[in-house]
Design a protein around this motif. Structure first.
Motif, PDB file in Angstrom:
ATOM      1  N   LYS A   1       8.941  20.663   7.406  1.00 24.05           N
ATOM      2  CA  LYS A   1       8.428  19.367   7.856  1.00 24.05           C
ATOM      3  C   LYS A   1       8.829  19.106   9.304  1.00 24.05           C
ATOM      4  O   LYS A   1       7.989  18.822  10.157  1.00 24.05           O
ATOM      5  N   THR A   2      10.129  19.193   9.563  1.00 24.77           N
ATOM      6  CA  THR A   2      10.616  18.948  10.921  1.00 24.77           C
ATOM      7  C   THR A   2      10.076  20.004  11.891  1.00 24.77           C
ATOM      8  O   THR A   2       9.661  19.682  13.013  1.00 24.77           O
ATOM      9  N   GLU A   3      10.063  21.228  11.409  1.00 24.19           N
ATOM     10  CA  GLU A   3       9.630  22.339  12.264  1.00 24.19           C
ATOM     11  C   GLU A   3       8.172  22.159  12.699  1.00 24.19           C
ATOM     12  O   GLU A   3       7.803  22.585  13.803  1.00 24.19           O
TER      13      GLU A   3
ATOM     14  N   ILE B   1       9.448  11.029  13.847  1.00 26.28           N
ATOM     15  CA  ILE B   1      10.319  10.042  13.199  1.00 26.28           C
ATOM     16  C   ILE B   1      10.811  10.719  11.930  1.00 26.28           C
ATOM     17  O   ILE B   1      10.106  10.774  10.921  1.00 26.28           O
ATOM     18  N   ASP B   2      12.007  11.313  12.033  1.00 21.30           N
ATOM     19  CA  ASP B   2      12.467  12.224  10.991  1.00 21.30           C
ATOM     20  C   ASP B   2      13.232  11.492   9.894  1.00 21.30           C
ATOM     21  O   ASP B   2      14.124  10.704  10.171  1.00 21.30           O
ATOM     22  N   GLU B   3      12.858  11.765   8.661  1.00 26.68           N
ATOM     23  CA  GLU B   3      13.523  11.236   7.466  1.00 26.68           C
ATOM     24  C   GLU B   3      13.460   9.715   7.394  1.00 26.68           C
ATOM     25  O   GLU B   3      14.461   9.026   7.210  1.00 26.68           O
ATOM     26  N   ILE B   4      12.242   9.205   7.487  1.00 29.35           N
ATOM     27  CA  ILE B   4      11.983   7.760   7.463  1.00 29.35           C
ATOM     28  C   ILE B   4      12.465   7.129   6.154  1.00 29.35           C
ATOM     29  O   ILE B   4      12.812   5.945   6.118  1.00 29.35           O
TER      30      ILE B   4
HETATM   31 MG   LIG Z   1      13.807  18.142   8.393  1.00 28.69          MG
END
Ligand SMILES: [Mg+2]
Ligand SMILES: Nc1ncnc2c1ncn2[C@@H]1O[C@H](COP(=O)(O)OP(=O)(O)OP(=O)(O)O)[C@@H](O)[C@H]1O
Length: 299
Positions: free
Chosen positions: A50-52, A133-136
């Protein structure tokens, strides 16, 4: 150099070139996001990319990545903007006596005294960026509500300054591990991408991309075992991140096959709970043991 994709295939090829192998829906949703200007909500288990994806999109589109890491208690001052109190104070102190408050006030609530936090940086940037917006799901609902305003209007209201409109529109990715249900209002404003564990061939390609030196046979066996392990009822099934780590570990150890012994020694790279280790050792480990019948000479 900034890139504007002309098709879904364009996005798929571009992401591959920067080291991210997208599934079909990933390429499609990413393309739509660049065209429709809508944020994307990316959900899925831990370690599935997801982040990648946000990092890869920023590289491929040639845009800077602005990242807001969410956590419990995150507030506007850390996410949006904050007044630089120290600088304001210094400014007031250097003012000669007799200057009216009015004059000083106009000055210290100007843009020069504003500390931009990621959300503001993203919309105030002269060149369009990718905003992650990571890990909302780690924030609370009030924060989500504040975010909604920003994501639908691309503007920020600062009481002392007035409205600040976006100079450029970012490509926005929100990620969530599903630790809480997000509001319908947020979902409505976003395109949705569900990232799951990839199928065997897809994961094999990802592992080979990260560890090209690992032989094809052992890489395939690795992915097959990881898929077998995921079938078990574990507290934390191994993700793509674990497959990649395992491939690296096997390379380092110079392994050319995954037999029962290698598996036993290295399985803690992919399984990280005490009880899961036991389950995996008995359910998968034994399958890798040489079968007793094979050793016996044919009658
Ligand atoms: Mg992540
Ligand atoms: N499609 C892919 N192509 C290439 N590498 C990938 C892909 N998917 C995942 N990876 C790799 O898997 C690892 C984990 O990815 P990432 O950190 O993005 O997971 P995540 O979904 O954000 O996990 P978490 O929820 O724990 O933050 C990274 O090293 C990333 O490079």
């Amino acid at each position: 150099m900034a890139n504007t994709p002309a098709s879904v295939e364009d996005v798929a090829t571009g992401l591959k070139q920067v080291g991210y192998l997208p599934g079909e829906s990933t390429a499609l949703v990413s393309y739509l996001a660049t065209q429709l200007g809508k944020p994307v909500l990316v959900e899925g288990p831990a370690g599935v990319g997801k982040t990648e994806l946000a990092k890869a999109l920023s590289k491929y589109l040639g845009r800077k990545l602005v990242r807001l890491q969410c956590y419990e208690g995150l507030d506007e001052a850390k996410a949006l903007y904050e007044w630089n109190y120290r600088k304001q104070l210094l400014r007031i102190q250097t003012e000669s006596d007799g200057t009216g408050w009015e004059a000083v006030q106009d000055d210290i609530f100007g843009e020069e005294f504003l500390l931009q936090r990621p959300l503001m940086t993203a919309i105030a940037s002269a060149d369009p960026v990718v905003l992650l917006i990571d890990e909302i799901d780690k924030t609370d609902q009030e924060f989500e509500a504040m975010l909604l305003e920003l994501l639908s209007d691309f503007q920020i209201s600062i009481p002392e300054l007035g409205r600040i409109d976006a100079r450029t529109q970012p490509v926005v990715l929100l990620t969530s591990n599903n630790t809480r249900e997000l509001t319908e209002a947020l979902k409505r404003r976003c395109l949705y991408l569900w990232l799951d564990y990839p199928d065997l061939e897809h994961e094999l390609q990802i592992v080979q991309l990260h560890s090209p030196e690992l032989g094809e046979d052992i890489a395939r066996k690795l992915v097959e075992i990881v898929h077998m392990v995921r079938e078990l009822d574990l507290k934390k099934p191994p993700s793509i991140a674990e497959s990649i780590d395992w491939a690296r570990a096997l390379l380092l150890l110079g392994a050319d096959d995954i037999n029962a012994n290698t598996f036993k020694k290295t399985m803690s790279v992919i399984v990280k709970h005490r009880t899961d280790l036991d389950t995996v050792a008995t359910r998968v480990g034994v399958k890798l043991e040489p079968q007793a019948t094979d050793a016996r000479p044919a009658a």
